[in-house]
Write a protein that holds these residues in place. Structure first.
Motif, PDB file in Angstrom:
ATOM      1  N   HIS A 198     -14.896  10.805  56.455  1.00  7.21           N
ATOM      2  CA  HIS A 198     -13.988  11.414  57.411  1.00  7.21           C
ATOM      3  C   HIS A 198     -13.462  10.304  58.300  1.00  7.21           C
ATOM      4  CE1 HIS A 198     -12.460  14.080  60.522  1.00  7.21           C
ATOM      5  NE2 HIS A 198     -12.737  15.119  59.751  1.00  7.21           N
ATOM      6  N   GLU A 199     -12.168  10.312  58.599  1.00  3.89           N
ATOM      7  CA  GLU A 199     -11.592   9.271  59.459  1.00  3.89           C
ATOM      8  C   GLU A 199     -11.597   9.727  60.920  1.00  3.89           C
ATOM      9  OE1 GLU A 199     -10.232   6.655  60.699  1.00  3.89           O
ATOM     10  OE2 GLU A 199     -10.742   5.298  59.069  1.00  3.89           O
ATOM     11  N   PHE A 200     -10.907   8.971  61.735  1.00  2.00           N
ATOM     12  CA  PHE A 200     -10.955   9.171  63.193  1.00  2.00           C
ATOM     13  C   PHE A 200     -10.479  10.561  63.632  1.00  2.00           C
ATOM     14  CE2 PHE A 200      -9.691   8.515  67.566  1.00  2.00           C
ATOM     15  CZ  PHE A 200     -10.759   7.769  68.040  1.00  2.00           C
ATOM     16  N   PHE A 244      -9.008  11.845  56.313  1.00  3.43           N
ATOM     17  CA  PHE A 244     -10.009  11.235  55.434  1.00  3.43           C
ATOM     18  C   PHE A 244      -9.540   9.856  55.000  1.00  3.43           C
ATOM     19  CE2 PHE A 244     -10.521  15.767  55.192  1.00  3.43           C
ATOM     20  CZ  PHE A 244     -11.895  15.935  55.272  1.00  3.43           C
ATOM     21  N   GLU A 245     -10.534   9.045  54.620  1.00  4.98           N
ATOM     22  CA  GLU A 245     -10.201   7.733  54.040  1.00  4.98           C
ATOM     23  C   GLU A 245     -10.953   7.594  52.725  1.00  4.98           C
ATOM     24  OE1 GLU A 245     -10.200   4.145  56.387  1.00  4.98           O
ATOM     25  OE2 GLU A 245     -11.304   3.058  54.834  1.00  4.98           O
ATOM     26  N   ILE A 246     -10.259   7.098  51.717  1.00  5.26           N
ATOM     27  CA  ILE A 246     -10.897   6.811  50.429  1.00  5.26           C
ATOM     28  C   ILE A 246     -10.526   5.385  50.036  1.00  5.26           C
ATOM     29  CG2 ILE A 246     -10.978   7.433  47.977  1.00  5.26           C
ATOM     30  CD1 ILE A 246     -10.674  10.337  48.737  1.00  5.26           C
ATOM     31  N   LEU A 281      -6.851   3.753  51.838  1.00 16.26           N
ATOM     32  CA  LEU A 281      -5.812   4.661  52.356  1.00 16.26           C
ATOM     33  C   LEU A 281      -6.406   5.824  53.125  1.00 16.26           C
ATOM     34  CD1 LEU A 281      -4.589   3.588  49.371  1.00 16.26           C
ATOM     35  CD2 LEU A 281      -2.684   4.924  50.223  1.00 16.26           C
ATOM     36  N   GLU A 282      -5.678   6.225  54.138  1.00 15.42           N
ATOM     37  CA  GLU A 282      -6.046   7.393  54.943  1.00 15.42           C
ATOM     38  C   GLU A 282      -5.012   8.493  54.712  1.00 15.42           C
ATOM     39  OE1 GLU A 282      -7.849   4.548  58.497  1.00 15.42           O
ATOM     40  OE2 GLU A 282      -5.872   5.442  58.735  1.00 15.42           O
ATOM     41  N   TYR A 283      -5.447   9.732  54.860  1.00 13.25           N
ATOM     42  CA  TYR A 283      -4.511  10.857  54.732  1.00 13.25           C
ATOM     43  C   TYR A 283      -5.034  12.041  55.524  1.00 13.25           C
ATOM     44  CZ  TYR A 283      -7.906  12.635  51.299  1.00 13.25           C
ATOM     45  OH  TYR A 283      -9.065  13.066  50.688  1.00 13.25           O
TER      46      TYR A 283
HETATM   47 MG    MG Z   1      -9.696   3.660  58.186  1.00 10.72          MG
END
Ligand code: MG
Ligand code: GLU
Length: 447
Positions: free
Chosen positions: A198-200, A205-207, A144-146
């Motif tokens: 860290h996401e795009f 963030f993605e975990i 999941l990303e947030y």
């Molecule tokens: Mg991702």
């Protein structure tokens, strides 16, 4: 025997007291996957186990704004109760809230002693029972990303605004170590998270959670989302899993890795078959493609969800599949053997994990039953409408597709389907009546 004398409950309360826990927070997911709960003093836990905790059933019908939506079994029935019993086997101490433990609640209708159709955990259990009848044990791995936001004079802004920090860890894109703190708390909570980065987009963030049996994976994802949001609140911040919170950045996905085991073997793996994928895997892929328009109603459950879709987004737009191809809706990651699986990239992070996982498994199971075959996989970069159909592009279209998909809704049950459609169509009606910021900006000056 009264549960006050139940040795199992006594063992749990003794252990909790030894751990310094004096409050058990009994949590369960509502229809949108948000946590509903009650804090129970440990001295009263045995009573809660004996009698159940009473909540109004309309908790499932309450909008995010707090209004009760007319869904059958709620307002029309005089706002009756549901009863929630703590499942003591699921107790886990909250690392950030000394003295408090989380415990999942089991929901029943006290009038019938049966489960209620709106209960997302029970919906998933029903689908898993159907898989078990066919000897299949689905295994799910959620990613999941947030976005993390901070208060600004006008509302909320993204944390640590800076471009180009995709696939980084450390202070470059995360100046005060949010991710490390969060990962450690989630680990100590026992959610079996494996890693994060860290996401795009800035502040995104993605975990990843370790894969596991589907109900356990859904439970951990539900608690994970609640925990990340709660930890951010404790710091005066906002963590949001909504699909597309900002106009100038991409959205947040809930990528779901899925395989099936039987007799301890990954049923998606077959080194002798095309692409190393078994017939079961191909049929499962075909089922997800065939039911994708309906599945969007669960995987992409908000009006906002459909703003995440589009060409060149790394989120899907077309109903397609590909081998290690991130531009496809359904990707087959390169691992085979025990790691053979598909990654459904359709869902957004705002999805209720129980509904996304239940819907995906149901669609896969229908494909397996029917022995469906997928079209050839996407080659090269996707997003070409001459090669595949476009997903529903509004929540209204997705709900219509869901309602029209008799096979999927039969499998999920008419009770759930009717409630979900009524609840979500109310959201659309409320949105259509609401004057948005965009309208004022677009029209007010010139008109
Ligand atoms: Mg991702
Ligand atoms: N943020 C993208 C989405 O909304 C996914 C990016 C990625 O491939 O991790 O699905």
């Amino acid at each position: 025997m009264s549960t006050h004398d139940d040795p199992d409950i006594h063992r749990h309360t003794t252990r909790l007291t030894e751990l310094g826990v004096d409050v058990v927070r009994v949590v369960y997911p509502d229809l949108i996957g948000a946590d509903r709960a009650r804090d129970v003093l440990v001295d009263h836990l045995a009573g809660a186990c004996e009698h159940g905790l009473a909540f109004c059933r309309a908790v499932y019908h309450t909008s995010p704004q707090g209004d009760v939506v007319p869904v059958a079994g709620g307002l029309d029935a005089g706002l009756p109760d549901i009863s929630v019993r703590p499942d003591l086997a699921t107790i886990r101490a909250l690392p950030w809230e000394p003295g408090v433990a989380w415990c999942l609640g089991e929901v029943i209708d006290p009038a019938t002693g049966e489960t209620v159709p709106e209960s997302p955990r029970d919906l998933l259990r029903g689908v898993l029972d159907r898989c078990a009848e066919h000897g299949l044990r689905p295994v799910a791995g959620p990613e999941l990303e947030y976005f993390l936001c901070e208060r600004s004079p006008t509302g909320w802004r993204r944390y640590a605004e800076a471009p180009g920090n995709v696939y980084t860890a450390g202070r470059r894109g995360d100046p005060d170590g949010h991710l490390l703190r969060t990962l450690r708390h989630l680990r100590d909570l026992g959610l079996d998270v494996s890693m994060g980065n860290h996401e795009f987009s800035s502040g995104q963030f993605e975990i990843n959670l370790a894969h596991g049996e589907a109900l356990d994976a859904a439970d951990r994802t539900f608690l994970f989302k609640s925990a990340v949001k709660e930890l951010a609140r404790a710091e005066g911040r906002l963590a949001t899993f909504m699909a597309k919170p900002f106009n100038d950045e991409g959205g947040s996905g809930f990528h779901l890795h899925l395989s099936c085991e039987s007799d301890g073997r990954n049923r998606f793996d077959d080194p002798s078959a095309p692409y190393g994928l078994s017939a079961t895997a191909r049929h499962a892929v075909a089922g997800v493609l065939a039911h994708a328009p309906a599945l969007t109603a669960l995987a992409n459950p908000t009006i906002n969800s459909y703003k995440r879709f589009g060409p060149d987004t790394l989120a899907p737009w077309l109903i397609d599949w590909g081998l290690d191809n991130r531009s496809a809706m359904l990707r087959i990651p390169p691992e085979r053997g025990t790691g053979a699986r598909f990654e459904l990239r359709l869902g957004d992070a705002g999805a209720n994990p129980y509904l996304l996982i239940a819907g995906t498994i149901a669609a896969a199971l229908l494909g397996i039953h029917a022995g469906q075959e997928p079209p050839p996989p996407l080659e090269g970069y996707g997003y070409d409408t001459s090669r595949a159909a476009v997903l529903p592009m509004t929540l209204a279209d997705a709900l219509d597709a869901f309602e029209a998909d008799a096979e999927l809704t039969d499998l999920l049950g008419k009770g759930f389907t009717t409630s979900y459609l009524a609840y979500k169509r109310n959201e659309i009606e409320r949105f259509h009546r609401h004057v948005t910021d965009w309208e004022f900006t677009e029209y007010a000056h010139h008109l």
